[in-house]
Design a protein around this motif. Sequence first.
Motif, short mmCIF file in Angstrom:
data_model
loop_
_atom_site.label_atom_id
_atom_site.label_comp_id
_atom_site.label_asym_id
_atom_site.label_seq_id
_atom_site.Cartn_x
_atom_site.Cartn_y
_atom_site.Cartn_z
N VAL A 38 1.48 -15.31 2.20
CA VAL A 38 0.54 -14.46 1.83
C VAL A 38 0.15 -12.72 2.31
N LEU A 39 -0.42 -11.81 1.53
CA LEU A 39 -0.02 -10.71 2.27
C LEU A 39 -2.04 -10.53 2.25
N SER A 40 -2.35 -10.53 3.49
CA SER A 40 -3.91 -9.82 2.61
C SER A 40 -4.71 -9.03 1.61
N ALA A 41 -5.58 -9.06 1.83
CA ALA A 41 -6.16 -7.80 0.91
C ALA A 41 -5.82 -6.37 0.58
N SER A 42 -6.19 -6.01 1.74
CA SER A 42 -5.69 -4.33 2.06
C SER A 42 -5.08 -4.17 3.71
N ASP A 121 -0.94 0.72 -0.91
CA ASP A 121 -1.20 -0.73 -0.43
C ASP A 121 0.12 -1.45 -1.33
N LYS A 122 -0.24 -0.82 -2.83
CA LYS A 122 0.86 -1.56 -3.97
C LYS A 122 2.36 -1.15 -2.83
N ALA A 123 2.71 -0.64 -2.15
CA ALA A 123 4.13 0.26 -2.13
C ALA A 123 4.21 -0.74 -0.79
N ARG A 124 2.97 -1.28 0.44
CA ARG A 124 3.42 -1.72 1.38
C ARG A 124 3.34 -2.97 0.94
N THR A 132 11.61 -1.46 -1.95
CA THR A 132 12.01 -0.22 -0.90
C THR A 132 10.83 0.69 -2.07
N ALA A 133 9.92 1.17 -2.16
CA ALA A 133 9.69 2.24 -2.92
C ALA A 133 8.40 3.31 -2.27
N PHE A 134 8.38 4.66 -2.81
CA PHE A 134 6.91 5.13 -1.84
C PHE A 134 6.14 5.87 -2.73
N VAL A 135 5.30 5.69 -2.70
CA VAL A 135 4.45 6.83 -4.17
C VAL A 135 4.53 8.38 -3.97
N VAL A 136 4.60 8.95 -5.92
CA VAL A 136 4.83 10.03 -6.29
C VAL A 136 3.50 9.94 -6.82
N LYS A 137 2.67 11.83 -6.44
CA LYS A 137 1.90 12.02 -7.47
C LYS A 137 2.48 12.76 -8.65
#
Length: 139
Positions: A38-42, A121-124, A132-137
């Motif tokens: 269970v994960l917190s919202a943020s 947040d989604k990557a975490r 494993t994922a990282f954010v790309v613009k």
Amino acid sequence: MRKILAAMSLCAAATVASFAAEPTDLDSLFRGKEYKPVLSASLRDSATNEASAVPGKATAKASKSDGYYMLQFESVADFDAAQRRRAQISASTGYAIQVVFDAPFYKLRGGGWANKKAAEDKARELSAYNITAFVVKVK
């Protein structure tokens, strides 16, 4: 002889009772029920959450778009390997995974968010499931 049999039956009953306890996470995986914490919202630190304590400002800032962000899961050099990994990642995340060729690699990307914080947040959240994922613009 009766005392020995009584002691053995008590040991056997205690052993059976210990195995009949709550199922472990491994047991639930074999029954088709995957363990999901269970994960917190943020998952950001408390300093960021305190800054968004004002209700009007938090929603206004979250709705503002600062580009288009995607999660990049992997870069693979072989096209066939990229297709196999695309199917695996899509099955584990539920996202439609795009294969983007950026010489010499095939990059596996999915999702889409209007701001960087939501994508992070989604990557975490996915990292809690060992993805494993990282954010790309993108734009």
